[in-house]
Design an enzyme around this catalytic site. Structure first.
Site, PDB file in Angstrom:
ATOM      1  N   HIS A 108     114.045  12.349  90.316  1.00 42.58           N
ATOM      2  CA  HIS A 108     114.844  13.198  89.488  1.00 42.58           C
ATOM      3  C   HIS A 108     114.968  14.761  90.043  1.00 42.58           C
ATOM      4  O   HIS A 108     115.716  15.255  89.769  1.00 42.58           O
ATOM      5  CB  HIS A 108     114.456  13.052  88.231  1.00 42.58           C
ATOM      6  CG  HIS A 108     113.328  13.883  87.698  1.00 42.58           C
ATOM      7  ND1 HIS A 108     112.097  13.302  87.543  1.00 42.58           N
ATOM      8  CD2 HIS A 108     112.774  15.198  87.621  1.00 42.58           C
ATOM      9  CE1 HIS A 108     111.056  13.957  87.439  1.00 42.58           C
ATOM     10  NE2 HIS A 108     111.620  15.452  87.215  1.00 42.58           N
ATOM     11  N   ASP A 138     110.658   6.736  90.005  1.00 39.13           N
ATOM     12  CA  ASP A 138     110.789   8.238  90.179  1.00 39.13           C
ATOM     13  C   ASP A 138     110.088   8.735  91.171  1.00 39.13           C
ATOM     14  O   ASP A 138     109.361   9.984  90.864  1.00 39.13           O
ATOM     15  CB  ASP A 138     110.594   8.629  88.714  1.00 39.13           C
ATOM     16  CG  ASP A 138     111.069  10.239  88.458  1.00 39.13           C
ATOM     17  OD1 ASP A 138     111.897  10.567  89.056  1.00 39.13           O
ATOM     18  OD2 ASP A 138     110.515  10.848  87.696  1.00 39.13           O
ATOM     19  N   SER A 214     107.143  19.101  87.987  1.00 41.51           N
ATOM     20  CA  SER A 214     107.702  17.641  88.410  1.00 41.51           C
ATOM     21  C   SER A 214     107.538  17.569  90.000  1.00 41.51           C
ATOM     22  O   SER A 214     108.184  18.343  90.698  1.00 41.51           O
ATOM     23  CB  SER A 214     108.924  17.353  88.038  1.00 41.51           C
ATOM     24  OG  SER A 214     109.264  17.138  86.724  1.00 41.51           O
TER      25      SER A 214
END
Length: 467
Positions: A108, A138, A214
């Site tokens: 993402h 992911d 992230s």
């Protein structure tokens, strides 16, 4: 009063006669080393291998809502200046896992990016190439070119060896402020109900993780990578002490698969089932709710060839317990194709070991993807034969077979009738549909009346048009 004084005296005698209790020893630090507790050596060791990632995406948007109106465009065509480019920027983190410039981050973080820039801890910038990306886990792999330079890397640790309560450090670029180190503990393991990805079994930590973290590193006190920070539980977008990281057991396998072929191919078991609940455990006479109750096995699959049967309860994969289908998928996804997997199974109350060969999901039958045109209810839709490989790609039960609606054009007949991608086509004009070839044949005949039967989320629905 006299009796009261006598009672006090007796109590004092008892206390005096009782054995002495040693006071708790308090140790006073006697050296600077004993006073100083720091994670600086670990942070200093791992920081150079954690990078910041900046992405850029050009989005074309209408300069005015009027110019985006389809009726305006139909009558006036494209008007100069009717659209304008807008640049979207985002940020994240990544981890260098190979000295040749291979970086692992979240899918993402780089999704739909036109440009990706990797910034090292020493502030040098490199343009990055996306080697491959996998939205189901992911995870993504990037590559930067440093010529003959050997980049600093992190050692991939064993995420299965960590325990709840272990101290960990999270390193990333929260809110774009720059590289930041936070400290916490492992709060929980094997979290499968987070809803971030399809293949999941997250490490939960209370180390502060915020937007921008992230793709960053979760490391142990030996500086070994044990997870890629990927999500937080938050009501306001900030850290509430519940963060989730993808274990290196999965990172290692996904990165190797992407590096080998540019995409991730996961092992296919050919069996599916449901989590064992308390009621099921009681009915199956299990000591506690654990494992996956198998209720469907593909006829020609590793599960069938290995001897797995309907009603078996898979309680472990390679000796690691599984509590639900998500946990089972995760454990299988950490294993390489071409090897074997040892399943621990409960059958009729007895424990049994079953070995299955790990193979790629087959492309059988061929997909035969076809866009439907003409005067029929499926006009504007794309039909496809569902096979294990496609089912694995889109994250549905790999045991499903038949004809599926893969895509629908906006404004098409199929779209206006309410058909949706994922619908399974069962019948057309009361004739069963077993393949895309069957559908093409039945839809190629003009009919004043159309009757179609589809299956959506387990529910069978029928629609009659005309006549």
């Amino acid at each position: 009063m006299t009796m009261y004084l006598k009672a006090i005296a007796a109590a004092l005698v008892i206390i005096a006669a009782a054995p002495a209790v040693e006071a708790q020893t308090q140790i006073v630090p006697t050296s600077r080393e004993q006073v100083r507790l720091t994670f600086a050596p670990v942070a200093r060791q791992v920081a150079p291998a954690v990078v910041n990632i900046y992405t850029k995406r050009v989005v074309r948007a209408a300069a005015s809502p009027l110019l985006a109106d389809p009726f305006f465009r139909r009558f006036f065509g494209d008007v100069p200046g009717m659209s304008q480019d807008r640049v979207q920027r985002s940020l994240g983190s990544g981890v260098m896992i190979a000295a040749d410039g291979t970086v692992v981050t979240n899918h993402h973080v780089i999704k739909d990016a036109d440009e990706v820039t990797v910034v090292l801890s020493d502030r040098r910038e490199f343009e990055a190439r996306i080697v491959g990306s996998d939205d189901r886990t992911d995870l993504a792999v990037l590559k930067i070119d440093g010529g003959k330079e050997s980049f600093p890397t992190l050692v991939l640790g064993d995420s299965d060896a960590i325990e709840v309560g272990d101290v960990v450090l999270a390193i990333g670029n929260p809110f774009g402020v720059g590289q930041t180190v936070t400290q916490g503990i492992v709060s929980a393991l094997a979290r499968t109900n987070v809803g971030v990805s399809d293949v999941q079994s997250f490490i939960q930590t209370d180390a502060a993780i915020n937007p921008g973290n992230s793709g960053g590193a979760l490391v142990d006190l030996q500086g070994r990578l044990i997870g890629i920070n990927t999500a937080i539980y938050s009501k306001d977008g900030g850290s509430n002490g519940i963060g989730f990281a993808i274990p290196t057991a999965l990172v290692r396998q996904v990165a190797a698969s992407i590096a080998k072929g540019g995409k991730v191919v996961r092992p296919w078991l050919g069996a599916s089932g449901q989590a064992v609940t308390a009621d099921l455990a009681q009915a199956l006479k299990l000591a506690r709710p654990i494992g996956v109750l198998i209720n469907h096995i593909h006829g020609d699959s590793p599960a069938a060839r290995g001897g797995l049967m309907d009603g078996d309860v898979i309680v472990a994969v390679e000796g690691r317990e599984v509590d639900d289908p998500e946990g089972m998928r995760f454990r299988l996804a950490t294993l390489p194709i071409g090897g074997d997997a040892r399943l621990t199974v409960l059958r009729n109350g007895a424990e049994k070991a079953i070995t299955v060969r790990l193979v790629a999901p087959p492309e059988n039958p061929p997909r035969d993807k076809t866009e439907i045109a003409g005067r029929n209810p499926f006009a504007g839709s794309t039909l496809v034969n569902l096979n294990p490989a496609l089912a694995e790609e889109i994250g549905i039960n790999s045991g499903l077979t038949g004809v599926m609606i893969f895509a629908i054009k906006r404004g098409s007949v199929a779209g206006r009738l309410g058909l949706l991608p994922g619908d399974m086509v069962l019948k057309i004009n009361e004739r069963p549909v077993a393949s895309v070839a069957d559908a093409r044949k039945l839809l190629g005949v003009e009919s004043p009346r159309w009757a179609i039967t589809i299956k959506r989320n387990g529910e069978v629905m029928s629609l009659v048009l005309g006549g």
